[in-house]
Motif scaffolding. Structure first.
Motif, PDB file in Angstrom:
ATOM      1  N   TYR A  13      43.743  54.565  47.320  1.00 21.39           N
ATOM      2  CA  TYR A  13      43.612  53.184  46.867  1.00 21.39           C
ATOM      3  C   TYR A  13      43.825  52.240  48.031  1.00 21.39           C
ATOM      4  CZ  TYR A  13      43.816  54.962  42.124  1.00 21.39           C
ATOM      5  OH  TYR A  13      43.557  55.626  40.969  1.00 21.39           O
ATOM      6  N   HIS A  14      43.310  51.050  47.905  1.00 21.82           N
ATOM      7  CA  HIS A  14      43.531  49.980  48.861  1.00 21.82           C
ATOM      8  C   HIS A  14      45.043  49.775  49.042  1.00 21.82           C
ATOM      9  CE1 HIS A  14      43.567  45.872  50.400  1.00 21.82           C
ATOM     10  NE2 HIS A  14      42.291  46.034  50.725  1.00 21.82           N
ATOM     11  N   THR A  36      42.415  40.945  36.550  1.00 19.49           N
ATOM     12  CA  THR A  36      42.621  40.506  37.921  1.00 19.49           C
ATOM     13  C   THR A  36      43.819  39.584  37.981  1.00 19.49           C
ATOM     14  OG1 THR A  36      40.231  40.474  38.047  1.00 19.49           O
ATOM     15  CG2 THR A  36      41.419  39.561  39.916  1.00 19.49           C
ATOM     16  N   HIS A  50      45.736  40.525  43.134  1.00 18.26           N
ATOM     17  CA  HIS A  50      44.379  41.039  43.267  1.00 18.26           C
ATOM     18  C   HIS A  50      43.478  39.987  43.900  1.00 18.26           C
ATOM     19  CE1 HIS A  50      45.467  43.909  39.884  1.00 18.26           C
ATOM     20  NE2 HIS A  50      45.079  44.699  40.871  1.00 18.26           N
ATOM     21  N   LEU A  61      40.382  41.809  45.071  1.00 14.60           N
ATOM     22  CA  LEU A  61      40.421  43.099  44.379  1.00 14.60           C
ATOM     23  C   LEU A  61      40.447  42.859  42.881  1.00 14.60           C
ATOM     24  CD1 LEU A  61      43.258  44.686  46.494  1.00 14.60           C
ATOM     25  CD2 LEU A  61      40.862  45.305  46.631  1.00 14.60           C
ATOM     26  N   THR A  62      40.421  43.934  42.151  1.00 12.73           N
ATOM     27  CA  THR A  62      40.572  43.839  40.705  1.00 12.73           C
ATOM     28  C   THR A  62      41.119  45.172  40.207  1.00 12.73           C
ATOM     29  OG1 THR A  62      39.462  43.303  38.640  1.00 12.73           O
ATOM     30  CG2 THR A  62      38.202  44.601  40.216  1.00 12.73           C
ATOM     31  N   SER A  63      41.525  45.234  38.948  1.00  6.93           N
ATOM     32  CA  SER A  63      41.884  46.538  38.402  1.00  6.93           C
ATOM     33  C   SER A  63      40.891  46.864  37.305  1.00  6.93           C
ATOM     34  CB  SER A  63      43.306  46.533  37.853  1.00  6.93           C
ATOM     35  OG  SER A  63      43.339  45.929  36.597  1.00  6.93           O
ATOM     36  N   VAL A  78      44.097  49.215  41.664  1.00  3.24           N
ATOM     37  CA  VAL A  78      43.433  48.299  42.589  1.00  3.24           C
ATOM     38  C   VAL A  78      42.092  48.889  42.988  1.00  3.24           C
ATOM     39  CG1 VAL A  78      45.506  47.286  43.608  1.00  3.24           C
ATOM     40  CG2 VAL A  78      44.540  49.342  44.587  1.00  3.24           C
ATOM     41  N   LYS A  91      38.283  47.502  45.085  1.00  5.18           N
ATOM     42  CA  LYS A  91      37.492  46.401  45.642  1.00  5.18           C
ATOM     43  C   LYS A  91      36.540  45.927  44.566  1.00  5.18           C
ATOM     44  CE  LYS A  91      37.426  47.275  50.567  1.00  5.18           C
ATOM     45  NZ  LYS A  91      37.317  48.733  50.793  1.00  5.18           N
ATOM     46  N   ARG A  92      36.285  44.589  44.569  1.00  2.62           N
ATOM     47  CA  ARG A  92      35.474  44.081  43.475  1.00  2.62           C
ATOM     48  C   ARG A  92      34.101  44.707  43.429  1.00  2.62           C
ATOM     49  NH1 ARG A  92      37.228  37.988  43.208  1.00  2.62           N
ATOM     50  NH2 ARG A  92      39.342  38.493  42.590  1.00  2.62           N
TER      51      ARG A  92
END
Lengths: 167, 494
Positions: free
Chosen positions: B10-11, B105, B109, B114-116, B134, B136-137
Motif C-alpha cells: 500500500y501507499h 475519502t 486521503h 488517495l481514497t479507500s 489506501v 491511488k485515485r
C-alpha cells in the motif's frame, strides 16, 4: 394458467406423541433438578430473599409448563400438523390455538436433509429439514420409507434454479 | 496501470491513515489517562496507563508490520491479497463476484490524492468484503472500471439494445450515461439538520464536559454559586440560552453538512450511484435489478415535517464498519419528491396511494393484547422501588398510545405483482416488494385473532440479514387472497 393451492393434508406419525412426552419430561425434569439444587444451595448459604422468591416462581412456572407440554400439547401438535409437497411449493401448517401456515416455493429451496435422534430411530421415524437461503423448516416425524422418498422428491424438484433478475 | 502483475504494498500514507484512526479511536483514553490524570503515577490509573501504552505499542507495531507485509495484486479478472503477520492469509476475489463497491475519502486521503475502496461480494460471511485502506485515485477508478465492465457484460441486456455495439473500445467499457436524479441543496441540509435535532446535541456534550471537569476541579461549589446567582438574575439566562442554541445550531449544521452535504443520486441503465459527504466523501452503488424491496421509514418527527427516508433493501447493500448505512436514498427528502424519484429510479416498485385500513373492530383486539412490558416493569418496581411505581403508569399510557397509532396508521395494498404494507405506531415503516422477490410466506392466526376474524401475514425477503416483514390483524379474506396471490408467482427459469 392458474395454480390452485391445495389445502395441506398429509399428517405426521402418531408415534411422535410418545416421543415428545418423553423428551419433554427429560427437559423439564432437568430444569426442575437444576432449580431445586439452586434452591437448596440458596437455603444452605442463606442467599438473598429475592433469590428464594425468584426460584419458587421459576419452579412454579416449570411445573405448569411441564403439565402443559407433557400431557396436553403433544396430542394437539400431532393432530394439527399438516404438510404438502408438490412440484412448485412446500406447505407446512400446524397449531391449534396459533395456526401457522407456511408456503415455500420449491425454487427457493437450497437443501433438504433427514435426521434421526435415538428416540426417532427406535420408532422408525425421520424428521425432514428443509432449508432456504432465508430460513430452515422442519417436518418432525415421518415414517422412514416415506421420509426418504420425500427427500429425494424435494431434491429433484428443487434442482430447478430460477432466474432471480427481472426487467 | 491497472494490469500490474507484481504484488504491491500500500501507499505509505497507509501508516498515517491507520495511525490517525488509532488516535481517533483511543481519543478518550488518552484524554482521560494522559491529560486529566497527567501527574498520577500510582494506583489503578498508573496500571491503566501501562496497559494502554503497551496496547498502543502493540497496535503501532502491528500497523507498521501490516504495511510491510500486506500486499495486493490486481490482474484483469481478480484481486489477490496477502495478509497477516503471524498467520499468513492469501485471498483471491474474482471481479465477477463483486456486487457493490464503495469509496470513502477522508481528509488525509485528500492530501495525498488517495481514497479507500471497499468491494463487497454477495456472500454473507466475514470474508465477504475486501477493503483497500489506501489506494491511488486512478488505481481505484481503474479497478472500478474493470469490475463494471465485467458486470455490464454479465447482466442480460434487457431494456435497451442500442448502447451495445462494443468491441470498438477495449479500454473504456460501454456504459450508458449516468443521469443525475437528485442533488441536495443548502435548504435540504438545513432541513436535515433541524429534523435530526442535531442542534440539541450540544447539551449532552456540555453536561459531559461539566461532569468531567467537575471531577478534577470540584466545580460543585462554584457551580452552586453560579446557579444561585442566575436564580436571582433570571433574565440573564435568556441571552445565554439563545447563544447556546445558536452555537449548537451552527455545530449541528456543520455536522449534518459533513455527513449529508453534497448528496447526489445518479443512475445509469444498470446501477444507482449515491455520493455523500463533505470532507469525507462516501460513494455507494447498487445494481438496479438486485433491489429486493423498498422500505420507507417515517419517525414521528419526520412525519410532522413531511419527509421520508427511502431505503433500498438488497442482499448486497450493507454498510461495513461505517456508522451510517448508505443504502438509503437521501434520508431527508420531501415525501412527494421521494415518491417521484422512486418512480423514475425503480419503476418496478410503485408506491400505491390506494391503501386499505384495518377493520374497525381490531382496535379492541390491539388494546386487549397483554401488556407484557408494563406488567413486568410494574411487578419489578413493586418489589424493588415501590416509590416510583408511577413509571409503570407512564409506560402503560405510552403503550396505549402506540397501539392506537398502530391501528390508525397501519395500511395495506395487494395489487398486481406488488404488495405494500405500512405498520408501526410512533415510527411507521412502509414496505413494498414484488411477488417474485418474496422468499416464503406465512399466514397465522391466534385464538384471539380468530374471534375477531383477522390474521397475520409474514413474508421474507433476501437481504443482509434476512428481512422479515409482517402485518397483524388483516381480515381473514386478505389472508386467503395473499396465499393465492403468492402461489401465482411467475418466475423465469434458467
Amino acid at each position: 394458467m392458474e395454480y390452485i393451492l391445495k389445502e395441506p393434508e398429509r399428517q405426521i406419525s402418531t408415534k411422535i406423541i410418545q416421543i415428545w412426552r418423553t423428551t419433554n419430561t427429560i427437559g423439564h425434569g432437568s430444569f426442575l433438578l437444576g432449580f431445586g439444587a439452586l434452591l437448596a444451595a440458596s437455603h444452605f448459604w442463606d442467599w438473598y430473599n429475592w433469590v428464594h422468591i425468584t426460584l419458587y416462581v421459576l419452579i412454579g412456572i416449570t411445573v405448569l409448563s411441564a403439565i402443559f407440554s407433557i400431557w396436553i400439547e403433544p396430542v394437539f401438535i400431532q393432530r394439527t400438523w399438516r404438510y404438502e409437497v408438490d412440484e412448485k411449493f412446500i406447505q407446512l401448517k400446524h397449531g391449534r390455538w396459533n395456526v401457522e401456515h407456511k408456503i415455500i416455493p420449491m425454487a427457493k429451496i437450497e437443501y433438504v436433509t433427514t435426521d434421526q435422534g435415538p428416540f426417532l430411530r427406535k420408532a422408525g421415524l425421520y424428521s425432514l429439514n428443509i432449508g432456504t437461503t432465508a430460513s430452515s423448516h422442519k417436518i418432525p416425524a415421518i415414517p422412514e420409507e416415506e421420509a426418504l422418498k420425500l427427500r429425494s422428491l424435494i431434491a429433484s424438484y428443487a434442482n430447478v434454479k430460477e432466474d432471480d433478475s427481472f426487467e | 496501470m491497472s494490469n500490474s502483475q507484481e504484488a504491491k504494498r500500500y501507499h505509505p500514507a497507509y501508516l498515517l491513515v491507520e495511525l490517525f484512526e488509532f488516535l481517533r479511536n483511543s481519543f478518550f483514553f488518552i484524554l482521560f489517562l494522559f491529560i486529566f490524570n497527567f501527574d498520577v503515577t500510582s494506583g489503578w490509573i498508573f496500571w491503566a496507563k501501562l496497559v494502554f501504552l503497551s496496547a498502543a505499542a502493540f497496535t503501532i507495531g502491528k500497523i507498521f508490520l501490516s504495511w510491510w507485509l500486506h500486499t495486493y495484486e490486481v490482474d484483469h479478472a481478480s484481486i489477490t491479497l496477502r495478509e497477516g503477520i503471524f498467520v499468513k492469509k492469501v485471498r483471491t476475489i474474482a471481479f465477477d463476484r463483486v456486487q457493490n463497491k464503495k469509496t470513502s475519502t477522508s481528509f488525509i486521503h485528500n492530501w495525498f490524492k488517495l481514497t479507500s475502496l471497499t468491494l463487497e461480494t454477495g456472500t454473507s460471511n466475514e470474508e465477504a468484503s475486501v477493503r483497500f485502506p489506501v489506494l491511488k485515485r486512478q488505481e481505484a477508478e481503474a479497478i472500478i472500471e474493470i469490475i463494471e465492465k465485467g458486470t455490464a457484460a454479465e447482466t442480460p441486456v434487457s431494456e435497451s439494445e442500442e448502447g451495445e455495439s462494443d468491441g470498438s473500445l477495449p479500454v473504456r467499457p460501454e456504459k450508458s450515461a449516468r443521469v443525475e436524479y437528485f442533488r441536495s441543496t443548502n435548504k435540504d441540509t438545513l432541513r436535515a439538520a433541524f429534523t435530526s435535532l442535531s442542534f440539541l446535541a450540544i447539551f449532552p456534550i456540555l453536561l459531559t464536559v461539566y461532569f468531567q471537569v467537575d471531577e478534577f476541579f470540584t466545580l460543585e461549589d462554584d457551580a452552586e454559586n453560579a446557579v444561585l446567582y442566575f436564580a436571582d438574575h433570571l433574565w440573564l439566562l435568556t441571552p445565554l440560552f439563545i447563544v447556546a442554541i445558536l452555537i449548537s445550531s451552527v455545530i449541528g449544521y456543520v455536522i449534518t453538512t459533513i455527513r449529508y452535504g453534497n448528496y447526489r443520486i445518479e443512475a445509469d441503465r444498470d446501477r444507482i450511484y449515491i455520493t455523500r459527504g463533505v470532507g469525507q466523501v462516501h460513494t455507494f452503488s447498487i445494481q438496479r435489478n438486485k433491489v429486493q424491496a423498498i422500505q420507507i421509514e417515517q419517525p414521528l418527527m419526520k412525519r410532522i415535517w413531511g419527509i421520508v427516508e427511502v431505503k433500498l433493501i438488497s442482499a448486497e447493500a450493507v454498510s461495513i464498519g461505517d456508522e451510517l448505512a448508505t443504502n438509503s436514498l437521501y434520508p431527508f427528502m420531501k415525501t412527494k419528491e421521494a415518491y417521484a424519484l422512486l418512480g423514475e429510479l425503480l419503476p418496478q416498485y410503485t408506491v400505491q396511494d390506494n391503501l386499505t385500513r384495518l377493520p374497525r373492530n381490531t382496535i379492541w383486539l390491539k388494546l386487549l393484547r397483554p401488556y407484557y412490558v408494563t406488567v413486568i416493569v410494574a411487578v419489578a418496581l413493586w418489589f424493588f422501588r415501590p416509590s416510583i411505581l408511577w413509571v409503570a403508569g407512564v409506560l402503560f399510557a405510552i403503550s396505549l398510545i402506540s397501539r392506537l397509532f398502530d391501528y390508525l396508521f397501519t395500511r395495506y395494498a395487494l395489487e398486481g405483482d406488488s404488495i405494500q404494507i405500512r405498520t408501526g405506531g410512533f415510527t411507521t415503516t412502509t414496505f413494498i416488494t414484488r411477488r417474485e422477490r418474496i422468499q416464503e410466506i406465512e399466514v397465522s392466526q391466534s385464538k384471539l385473532q380468530r374471534a375477531f376474524g383477522v390474521r397475520s401475514l409474514r413474508f421474507t425477503n433476501r437481504a443482509k440479514p434476512i428481512h422479515v416483514s409482517s402485518i397483524q390483524d388483516v381480515p381473514d379474506g386478505l389472508g386467503n387472497k395473499f396465499k393465492h396471490w403468492f402461489v401465482q408467482r411467475k418466475v423465469k427459469f434458467e
